[in-house]
Design a protein around this motif. Structure first.
Motif, PDB file in Angstrom:
ATOM      1  N   LEU A  14       0.819  -1.207   0.000  1.00 44.72           N
ATOM      2  CA  LEU A  14       0.000   0.000   0.000  1.00 44.72           C
ATOM      3  C   LEU A  14       0.855   1.259   0.000  1.00 44.72           C
ATOM      4  O   LEU A  14       0.526   2.242  -0.657  1.00 44.72           O
ATOM      5  N   ALA A  15       1.948   1.242   0.722  1.00 39.44           N
ATOM      6  CA  ALA A  15       2.827   2.412   0.768  1.00 39.44           C
ATOM      7  C   ALA A  15       3.532   2.627  -0.564  1.00 39.44           C
ATOM      8  O   ALA A  15       3.714   3.763  -1.005  1.00 39.44           O
ATOM      9  N   ILE A  16       3.913   1.534  -1.223  1.00 40.27           N
ATOM     10  CA  ILE A  16       4.642   1.649  -2.489  1.00 40.27           C
ATOM     11  C   ILE A  16       3.728   2.078  -3.629  1.00 40.27           C
ATOM     12  O   ILE A  16       4.070   2.931  -4.435  1.00 40.27           O
ATOM     13  N   PHE A  17       2.541   1.482  -3.702  1.00 43.00           N
ATOM     14  CA  PHE A  17       1.665   1.700  -4.851  1.00 43.00           C
ATOM     15  C   PHE A  17       0.529   2.679  -4.582  1.00 43.00           C
ATOM     16  O   PHE A  17      -0.405   2.761  -5.361  1.00 43.00           O
ATOM     17  N   SER A  18       0.603   3.434  -3.509  1.00 36.49           N
ATOM     18  CA  SER A  18      -0.448   4.385  -3.191  1.00 36.49           C
ATOM     19  C   SER A  18      -0.383   5.568  -4.138  1.00 36.49           C
ATOM     20  O   SER A  18       0.633   6.236  -4.255  1.00 36.49           O
ATOM     21  N   GLU A  32      -2.615  11.466 -13.701  1.00 38.04           N
ATOM     22  CA  GLU A  32      -2.681  10.242 -14.508  1.00 38.04           C
ATOM     23  C   GLU A  32      -1.308   9.673 -14.827  1.00 38.04           C
ATOM     24  O   GLU A  32      -1.130   8.462 -14.905  1.00 38.04           O
ATOM     25  N   SER A  33      -0.343  10.525 -15.015  1.00 41.57           N
ATOM     26  CA  SER A  33       0.982  10.057 -15.428  1.00 41.57           C
ATOM     27  C   SER A  33       1.931   9.792 -14.262  1.00 41.57           C
ATOM     28  O   SER A  33       3.065   9.394 -14.486  1.00 41.57           O
ATOM     29  N   SER A  34       1.480   9.975 -13.028  1.00 39.30           N
ATOM     30  CA  SER A  34       2.404   9.857 -11.894  1.00 39.30           C
ATOM     31  C   SER A  34       2.947   8.436 -11.730  1.00 39.30           C
ATOM     32  O   SER A  34       4.122   8.269 -11.428  1.00 39.30           O
ATOM     33  N   ASN A  35       2.120   7.423 -11.943  1.00 41.54           N
ATOM     34  CA  ASN A  35       2.612   6.044 -11.812  1.00 41.54           C
ATOM     35  C   ASN A  35       3.683   5.748 -12.860  1.00 41.54           C
ATOM     36  O   ASN A  35       4.699   5.120 -12.557  1.00 41.54           O
ATOM     37  N   LEU A  36       3.463   6.199 -14.080  1.00 40.91           N
ATOM     38  CA  LEU A  36       4.450   5.973 -15.140  1.00 40.91           C
ATOM     39  C   LEU A  36       5.747   6.718 -14.838  1.00 40.91           C
ATOM     40  O   LEU A  36       6.841   6.168 -15.006  1.00 40.91           O
ATOM     41  N   ILE A  37       5.644   7.939 -14.375  1.00 37.95           N
ATOM     42  CA  ILE A  37       6.841   8.724 -14.064  1.00 37.95           C
ATOM     43  C   ILE A  37       7.635   8.064 -12.941  1.00 37.95           C
ATOM     44  O   ILE A  37       8.861   7.944 -13.012  1.00 37.95           O
ATOM     45  N   LEU A  39       7.552   4.890 -12.116  1.00 41.32           N
ATOM     46  CA  LEU A  39       8.089   3.632 -12.643  1.00 41.32           C
ATOM     47  C   LEU A  39       9.350   3.889 -13.460  1.00 41.32           C
ATOM     48  O   LEU A  39      10.343   3.175 -13.310  1.00 41.32           O
ATOM     49  N   LEU A  40       9.330   4.903 -14.298  1.00 40.76           N
ATOM     50  CA  LEU A  40      10.510   5.228 -15.096  1.00 40.76           C
ATOM     51  C   LEU A  40      11.664   5.695 -14.227  1.00 40.76           C
ATOM     52  O   LEU A  40      12.830   5.462 -14.545  1.00 40.76           O
ATOM     53  N   TRP A  41      11.360   6.339 -13.125  1.00 44.22           N
ATOM     54  CA  TRP A  41      12.403   6.783 -12.206  1.00 44.22           C
ATOM     55  C   TRP A  41      13.031   5.588 -11.484  1.00 44.22           C
ATOM     56  O   TRP A  41      14.231   5.563 -11.235  1.00 44.22           O
ATOM     57  N   ALA A  42      12.228   4.583 -11.139  1.00 42.39           N
ATOM     58  CA  ALA A  42      12.717   3.427 -10.386  1.00 42.39           C
ATOM     59  C   ALA A  42      13.272   2.326 -11.291  1.00 42.39           C
ATOM     60  O   ALA A  42      13.960   1.428 -10.815  1.00 42.39           O
ATOM     61  N   ALA A  43      12.996   2.373 -12.573  1.00 43.13           N
ATOM     62  CA  ALA A  43      13.429   1.318 -13.490  1.00 43.13           C
ATOM     63  C   ALA A  43      14.939   1.091 -13.489  1.00 43.13           C
ATOM     64  O   ALA A  43      15.380  -0.065 -13.491  1.00 43.13           O
ATOM     65  N   PRO A  44      15.787   2.125 -13.481  1.00 39.97           N
ATOM     66  CA  PRO A  44      17.236   1.874 -13.459  1.00 39.97           C
ATOM     67  C   PRO A  44      17.691   1.099 -12.218  1.00 39.97           C
ATOM     68  O   PRO A  44      18.635   0.314 -12.306  1.00 39.97           O
ATOM     69  N   VAL A  45      17.029   1.295 -11.102  1.00 40.33           N
ATOM     70  CA  VAL A  45      17.380   0.552  -9.888  1.00 40.33           C
ATOM     71  C   VAL A  45      17.078  -0.930 -10.083  1.00 40.33           C
ATOM     72  O   VAL A  45      17.887  -1.795  -9.725  1.00 40.33           O
ATOM     73  N   VAL A  46      15.939  -1.231 -10.673  1.00 44.55           N
ATOM     74  CA  VAL A  46      15.555  -2.623 -10.919  1.00 44.55           C
ATOM     75  C   VAL A  46      16.507  -3.257 -11.931  1.00 44.55           C
ATOM     76  O   VAL A  46      16.961  -4.391 -11.740  1.00 44.55           O
ATOM     77  N   VAL A  47      16.839  -2.536 -12.982  1.00 46.29           N
ATOM     78  CA  VAL A  47      17.761  -3.060 -13.996  1.00 46.29           C
ATOM     79  C   VAL A  47      19.132  -3.337 -13.377  1.00 46.29           C
ATOM     80  O   VAL A  47      19.739  -4.385 -13.627  1.00 46.29           O
TER      81      VAL A  47
END
Length: 70
Positions: A14-18, A32-37, A39-47
């Motif tokens: 809930l804290a992560i995906f709120s 509307e675009s906040s989840n995508l933004i 996700l794109l910010w966190a993607a390099p960490v996952v990669v």
């Protein structure tokens, strides 16, 4: 499953995906675009984490195969 682990997991999700989290002015989590933004910010960490896992795993496999040949 221990109920404490279940509660901790649900709280973390809930804290992560709120999308209604409070933020400073100019940082709208309900847009509307906040989840995508985010996700794109966190993607390099996952990669980086996936690459580190693969490199470490291949190094350990190579090391164990070299140790087994002795």
């Amino acid at each position: 499953m221990n109920i404490n682990y279940l509660i901790a997991a649900m709280t973390s999700l809930l804290a992560i995906f709120s999308t209604s989290a409070l933020a400073h002015p100019g940082h709208d989590h309900s847009a509307e675009s906040s989840n995508l933004i985010h996700l794109l910010w966190a993607a390099p960490v996952v990669v980086a984490a996936v690459l580190a896992y693969k490199l470490l795993r291949s190094a350990l496999v190579k090391r164990s195969s070299l140790d087994g040949n002795k």
